[in-house]
Write an enzyme that holds these catalytic residues in place. Structure first.
Site, PDB file in Angstrom:
ATOM      1  N   ARG A 195      -9.855   3.799 -10.445  1.00  0.00           N
ATOM      2  CA  ARG A 195     -10.950   3.440 -11.339  1.00  0.00           C
ATOM      3  C   ARG A 195     -10.896   4.316 -12.585  1.00  0.00           C
ATOM      4  O   ARG A 195     -10.622   5.518 -12.507  1.00  0.00           O
ATOM      5  CB  ARG A 195     -12.305   3.630 -10.657  1.00  0.00           C
ATOM      6  CG  ARG A 195     -12.696   2.517  -9.736  1.00  0.00           C
ATOM      7  CD  ARG A 195     -13.058   1.227 -10.480  1.00  0.00           C
ATOM      8  NE  ARG A 195     -13.405   0.148  -9.565  1.00  0.00           N
ATOM      9  CZ  ARG A 195     -12.531  -0.756  -9.107  1.00  0.00           C
ATOM     10  NH1 ARG A 195     -11.275  -0.736  -9.491  1.00  0.00           N
ATOM     11  NH2 ARG A 195     -12.919  -1.704  -8.276  1.00  0.00           N
TER      12      ARG A 195
ATOM     13  N   HIS B 207      -6.266  -3.688 -16.486  1.00  0.00           N
ATOM     14  CA  HIS B 207      -6.912  -3.799 -15.160  1.00  0.00           C
ATOM     15  C   HIS B 207      -6.468  -5.083 -14.442  1.00  0.00           C
ATOM     16  O   HIS B 207      -7.306  -5.840 -13.932  1.00  0.00           O
ATOM     17  CB  HIS B 207      -8.451  -3.747 -15.283  1.00  0.00           C
ATOM     18  CG  HIS B 207      -9.110  -3.347 -13.977  1.00  0.00           C
ATOM     19  ND1 HIS B 207     -10.268  -2.628 -13.911  1.00  0.00           N
ATOM     20  CD2 HIS B 207      -8.757  -3.575 -12.683  1.00  0.00           C
ATOM     21  CE1 HIS B 207     -10.604  -2.430 -12.642  1.00  0.00           C
ATOM     22  NE2 HIS B 207      -9.699  -3.004 -11.885  1.00  0.00           N
TER      23      HIS B 207
HETATM   24  N1  LIG Z   1      -6.590  -1.634 -10.607  1.00  0.00           N
HETATM   25  C1  LIG Z   1      -6.797  -2.627  -9.766  1.00  0.00           C
HETATM   26  O1  LIG Z   1      -6.416  -3.775 -10.041  1.00  0.00           O
HETATM   27  C2  LIG Z   1      -7.452  -2.341  -8.447  1.00  0.00           C
HETATM   28  C3  LIG Z   1      -7.410  -3.340  -7.457  1.00  0.00           C
HETATM   29  C4  LIG Z   1      -7.963  -3.056  -6.218  1.00  0.00           C
HETATM   30  C5  LIG Z   1      -8.516  -1.809  -5.962  1.00  0.00           C
HETATM   31  N2  LIG Z   1      -8.545  -0.853  -6.935  1.00  0.00           N
HETATM   32  C6  LIG Z   1      -9.117   0.468  -6.665  1.00  0.00           C
HETATM   33  O2  LIG Z   1      -8.384   1.092  -5.617  1.00  0.00           O
HETATM   34  C7  LIG Z   1      -9.308   1.818  -4.795  1.00  0.00           C
HETATM   35  C8  LIG Z   1      -8.696   2.135  -3.449  1.00  0.00           C
HETATM   36  O3  LIG Z   1      -8.622   0.944  -2.649  1.00  0.00           O
HETATM   37  P1  LIG Z   1      -8.276   1.014  -1.091  1.00  0.00           P
HETATM   38  O4  LIG Z   1      -8.407  -0.377  -0.562  1.00  0.00           O
HETATM   39  O5  LIG Z   1      -6.998   1.719  -0.850  1.00  0.00           O
HETATM   40  O6  LIG Z   1      -9.488   1.939  -0.586  1.00  0.00           O
HETATM   41  P2  LIG Z   1      -9.659   2.660   0.835  1.00  0.00           P
HETATM   42  O7  LIG Z   1      -8.863   1.950   1.863  1.00  0.00           O
HETATM   43  O8  LIG Z   1     -11.121   2.818   1.036  1.00  0.00           O
HETATM   44  O9  LIG Z   1      -8.985   4.096   0.615  1.00  0.00           O
HETATM   45  C9  LIG Z   1      -9.540   5.069  -0.193  1.00  0.00           C
HETATM   46  C10 LIG Z   1      -8.751   6.361  -0.018  1.00  0.00           C
HETATM   47  O10 LIG Z   1      -9.264   7.343  -0.943  1.00  0.00           O
HETATM   48  C11 LIG Z   1      -9.579   8.522  -0.217  1.00  0.00           C
HETATM   49  N3  LIG Z   1     -10.716   9.210  -0.844  1.00  0.00           N
HETATM   50  C12 LIG Z   1     -11.917   8.706  -1.174  1.00  0.00           C
HETATM   51  N4  LIG Z   1     -12.708   9.661  -1.708  1.00  0.00           N
HETATM   52  C13 LIG Z   1     -11.969  10.789  -1.706  1.00  0.00           C
HETATM   53  C14 LIG Z   1     -12.221  12.107  -2.132  1.00  0.00           C
HETATM   54  N5  LIG Z   1     -13.406  12.460  -2.661  1.00  0.00           N
HETATM   55  N6  LIG Z   1     -11.260  13.010  -1.977  1.00  0.00           N
HETATM   56  C15 LIG Z   1     -10.067  12.662  -1.426  1.00  0.00           C
HETATM   57  N7  LIG Z   1      -9.756  11.436  -1.013  1.00  0.00           N
HETATM   58  C16 LIG Z   1     -10.702  10.503  -1.149  1.00  0.00           C
HETATM   59  C17 LIG Z   1      -9.919   8.066   1.165  1.00  0.00           C
HETATM   60  O11 LIG Z   1      -9.831   9.159   2.059  1.00  0.00           O
HETATM   61  P3  LIG Z   1     -10.040   8.970   3.659  1.00  0.00           P
HETATM   62  O12 LIG Z   1      -8.786   8.262   4.120  1.00  0.00           O
HETATM   63  O13 LIG Z   1     -10.153  10.332   4.179  1.00  0.00           O
HETATM   64  O14 LIG Z   1     -11.262   8.114   3.812  1.00  0.00           O
HETATM   65  C18 LIG Z   1      -8.889   6.960   1.390  1.00  0.00           C
HETATM   66  O15 LIG Z   1      -7.658   7.515   1.800  1.00  0.00           O
HETATM   67  C19 LIG Z   1     -10.530   0.893  -4.766  1.00  0.00           C
HETATM   68  O16 LIG Z   1     -11.706   1.606  -4.431  1.00  0.00           O
HETATM   69  C20 LIG Z   1     -10.571   0.384  -6.196  1.00  0.00           C
HETATM   70  O17 LIG Z   1     -11.360   1.248  -6.986  1.00  0.00           O
HETATM   71  C21 LIG Z   1      -8.019  -1.113  -8.174  1.00  0.00           C
END
Ligand SMILES: NC(=O)c1ccc[n+]([C@@H]2O[C@H](COP(=O)([O-])OP(=O)(O)OC[C@H]3O[C@@H](n4cnc5c(N)ncnc54)[C@H](OP(=O)(O)O)[C@@H]3O)[C@@H](O)[C@H]2O)c1
Length: 319
Positions: free
Chosen positions: A234, A282
């Site tokens: 993000r 994005h």
């Molecule tokens: N650019 C784009 O087109 C696009 C598309 C889709 C998604 N995204 C972004 O990608 C993000 C990630 O997606 P995802 O499906 O992989 O999410 P996810 O499965 O919820 O994984 C999030 C990861 O971030 C870690 N995390 C969260 N807060 C943290 C912190 N304060 N310190 C350290 N690690 C932290 C989590 O740790 P834990 O494993 O310990 O919980 C987890 O490993 C989404 O939230 C979205 O913002 C962007």
């Protein structure tokens, strides 16, 4: 027509695609699409399920009987801080095609920095035959921040390309062949990282997280001879003024950004003109409407059979 209330859809992207797929989605109960002018004044009090992407501020006041909220994307930061958000499950979008697209983008950006693609593009425009000798991927360490659905898939595919990959997340993960770090080991992780890949959700902890102090801790004497920052999590997690300074003063040798503090990126942002910086609007991993609506149908069916919902957001953690 069944007596089931229609599904509410308030999605601020690709209105044509949403309208097309809605013609066949939710056949057993119908839908109310707030992007459709004919639906905008509809009474939403009976609605039980809502599929949302950046919904209107008064949505929860208009739909007080929701049972489940579905996010139109993998992130939920567009919903989680909203006034009047009810205490009901929020389900995020997790889908193979979205995950695959993100990994394509991440691997492509890492390879472009590895192989000096920015310089090659410039040489081509100048009709210049200039060979560049790049290090091997195995000599370069990619540090992935966020080892969730997207981070773990990117890690696996970066490894296939031969990169040395390490990972960092709030709680430590076990991934074969990958050294992992937890939140308390941030500095060790950064000191080992040549190319930093951000795949973190936006939460209070990750807001403004990629700043000058963090970027200065990346390794600069690795095989690339420079540190690179890549972010597709993000935009509000990055301090763009710090990224611009870091590129200009050599703290960073390059960057790839798909997300921005304010989107669309302002036409006068200095980011557009920086050397060795790749920007995408994005679209690293878009939510494909067919897959999104099938996912919501599947989760509603699970919920109504009394089975647990999948991909439910941890409200306290914020993602
Ligand atoms: N650019 C784009 O087109 C696009 C598309 C889709 C998604 N995204 C972004 O990608 C993000 C990630 O997606 P995802 O499906 O992989 O999410 P996810 O499965 O919820 O994984 C999030 C990861 O971030 C870690 N995390 C969260 N807060 C943290 C912190 N304060 N310190 C350290 N690690 C932290 C989590 O740790 P834990 O494993 O310990 O919980 C987890 O490993 C989404 O939230 C979205 O913002 C962007």
């Amino acid at each position: 027509m069944s007596a089931r209330p229609p599904v509410l859809v308030d999605i601020k992207f690709n209105p044509e695609g949403v309208a097309r797929v809605l013609k066949t989605a939710f056949a057993d109960r119908g839908s109310i699409n707030l992007a459709d002018p004919g639906h905008q004044a509809r009474d939403l009090r009976a609605v039980e399920y809502a599929l949302l992407w950046k919904p209107d501020a008064d949505l929860f006041a208009r739909a007080p009987n929701l049972k489940v909220i579905f996010s139109g994307g993998a992130g939920v930061d567009h919903i989680i801080g909203m006034a009047g958000l009810p205490e009901i499950p929020i389900v995020r979008f997790v889908d193979r095609s979205l995950t695959t697209r993100m990994s394509e983008w991440v691997v492509m950006q890492c390879l472009m920095h590895l192989r000096g693609q920015y310089a090659h593009d410039n040489h081509q425009r100048q009709r210049e035959w200039a060979k560049l000798i790049a290090p091997e991927a195995a000599e370069v360490t990619v540090g992935v921040m966020g080892l969730g659905i997207l981070g773990q898939d990117a890690v696996a595919k970066l490894r296939v390309m031969g990169f040395n990959v390490i990972g960092w997340s709030r709680s430590r993960k076990q991934i074969d062949g990958v050294e992992t770090f937890d939140a308390s080991e941030l500095d060790n992780f950064l000191a080992r990282t040549d190319i930093l890949v951000g795949l973190l959700p936006l939460t209070p902890e990750t807001s403004g997280f990629y700043d000058a102090g963090l970027l200065a801790k990346l390794r600069r004497n690795g095989a690339l001879g420079q540190a690179v920052f890549i972010n597709a999590g993000r935009g509000k997690s990055q301090v763009e003024a710090d990224i611009v300074s870091a590129i200009r003063n050599g703290t960073l040798g390059g960057a790839s950004l798909d997300v921005f503090e304010a989107e669309p990126l302002a036409s006068d942002s200095p980011l557009w003109d920086l050397q060795n910086v790749f920007l995408t609007p994005h679209d690293a991993a878009v939510s494909e409407e067919n897959a999104l609506f099938r996912h919501v149908e599947t989760q509603i069916a699970r919920f109504e059979r009394g089975e647990p919902l999948q991909f439910v957001v941890d409200r306290a953690a914020g993602y």
